[in-house]
Design an enzyme around this catalytic site. Structure first.
Site, PDB file in Angstrom:
ATOM      1  N   LYS A  17       2.021  -0.201  -8.812  1.00 34.76           N
ATOM      2  CA  LYS A  17       2.653   0.789  -7.933  1.00 34.76           C
ATOM      3  C   LYS A  17       4.033   1.117  -8.484  1.00 34.76           C
ATOM      4  CE  LYS A  17       2.556   0.018  -3.454  1.00 34.76           C
ATOM      5  NZ  LYS A  17       2.867  -0.580  -2.124  1.00 34.76           N
ATOM      6  N   LYS A  29      -6.040   1.625  -3.952  1.00 31.45           N
ATOM      7  CA  LYS A  29      -5.434   1.774  -2.619  1.00 31.45           C
ATOM      8  C   LYS A  29      -4.963   3.211  -2.461  1.00 31.45           C
ATOM      9  CE  LYS A  29      -2.198  -1.261  -1.779  1.00 31.45           C
ATOM     10  NZ  LYS A  29      -0.927  -1.879  -2.258  1.00 31.45           N
TER      11      LYS A  29
HETATM   12  O1  LIG Z   1       1.615  -3.225  -1.039  1.00 33.21           O
HETATM   13  C1  LIG Z   1       2.668  -3.786  -0.670  1.00 33.21           C
HETATM   14  C2  LIG Z   1       3.967  -3.152  -0.856  1.00 33.21           C
HETATM   15  O2  LIG Z   1       4.237  -2.908  -2.189  1.00 33.21           O
HETATM   16  C3  LIG Z   1       5.045  -3.844  -0.139  1.00 33.21           C
HETATM   17  O3  LIG Z   1       6.323  -3.394  -0.559  1.00 33.21           O
HETATM   18  P1  LIG Z   1       7.597  -3.937   0.207  1.00 33.21           P
HETATM   19  O4  LIG Z   1       7.453  -5.420   0.335  1.00 33.21           O
HETATM   20  O5  LIG Z   1       8.760  -3.565  -0.648  1.00 33.21           O
HETATM   21  O6  LIG Z   1       7.613  -3.267   1.526  1.00 33.21           O
END
Ligand SMILES: O=C[C@H](O)COP(=O)(O)O
Length: 233
Positions: A38, A89
């Site tokens: 991501k 996802k």
């Molecule tokens: O899929 C999970 C996310 O990447 C969570 O990101 P975060 O912990 O910065 O909200």
């Protein structure tokens, strides 16, 4: 009392969102179960280039389960699935949640491999789970859309999270919880028995999700998830 011990419920896995192969390898070596590709510079669900995701899949080489974010279009989901990632996802906002035909088109682009990401800001999600199952999603998770203020635990009541994970179990969907989680959330949220917790910011240097992953924090999260398990070394 039963003559046979009842096996304990499986412990949640640790998903760590990474931006490149180096972070992917560091997170995997530190014990992450699920390596999630991501782009943290692009909000909650920034998709990485398919070339980078392919490199991540190659670097992990089966040492952990992998997932990647794709934009919510069939073409984008197809392209991401073709990288060899295990799970894709994609986000479903409040409007997408009502469009069953669009959901079916998305799942057809990655049969049996698509996870719906729902946002805590859009309200409780348990009632949507049967529709997601019917549309062919393999899993569903709740995350936060905003990444600079409210955390999952600020936006969702414990009862709503419990109802969501229970609905996923009933309908055979893998479930995940995320949203600016901190390691200290793990013992509390484990009561809801999600299949995994998703982390980025809480495992980064200075708790800033745009900074690099801190492998020591990943290892600490693994220990929090498996408090009775001794280190492998
Ligand atoms: O899929 C999970 C996310 O990447 C969570 O990101 P975060 O912990 O910065 O909200």
């Amino acid at each position: 009392m039963s003559a046979f011990p009842v096996p304990p419920a499986p412990l949640p896995s640790l998903l760590v969102s990474v931006r490149d192969p180096a972070e992917a390898e560091a997170a995997q070596l530190a014990g992450a179960d699920l390596i999630d590709a991501k782009d943290p510079e692009r909000g909650a669900l920034g998709a990485l280039d398919v070339g980078v995701v392919t490199e991540i899949v190659t670097r992990i080489a089966g040492a952990a389960v992998t997932s990647a974010v794709a934009d919510p279009t069939p073409d984008a989901v197809t392209a991401m699935a073709a990288t060899g990632i295990d799970w894709v996802k994609t986000g479903l906002d409040a409007r997408d949640r009502r469009d069953k035909a669009a959901m079916a088109a998305l799942t057809a682009a990655a049969p049996g491999r698509l996870i719906a990401v729902l946002f805590a800001e859009d309200g409780p999600a348990a009632d949507l789970v049967p529709t997601l199952a019917q549309a062919g999603f393999a899993g569903a998770m709740i995350d936060t859309a905003g990444k600079s203020g409210a955390r999952l635990t600020d936006l969702a009541e414990p009862e709503a999270l419990a109802a969501f994970t229970a609905a996923c179990r009933t309908h055979g969907l893998m479930s995940g919880l995320a949203g600016s989680l901190r390691i200290t959330d793990i013992p509390v949220l484990s009561a809801h028995r999600p299949d995994y917790f998703g982390f980025r910011g809480g495992l980064c240097r200075d708790f800033d999700r745009r900074n690099g992953i801190d492998p020591l924090r990943v290892a600490e999260a693994v220990r929090a998830l498996r408090p009775n398990q001794r280190d492998a070394a």
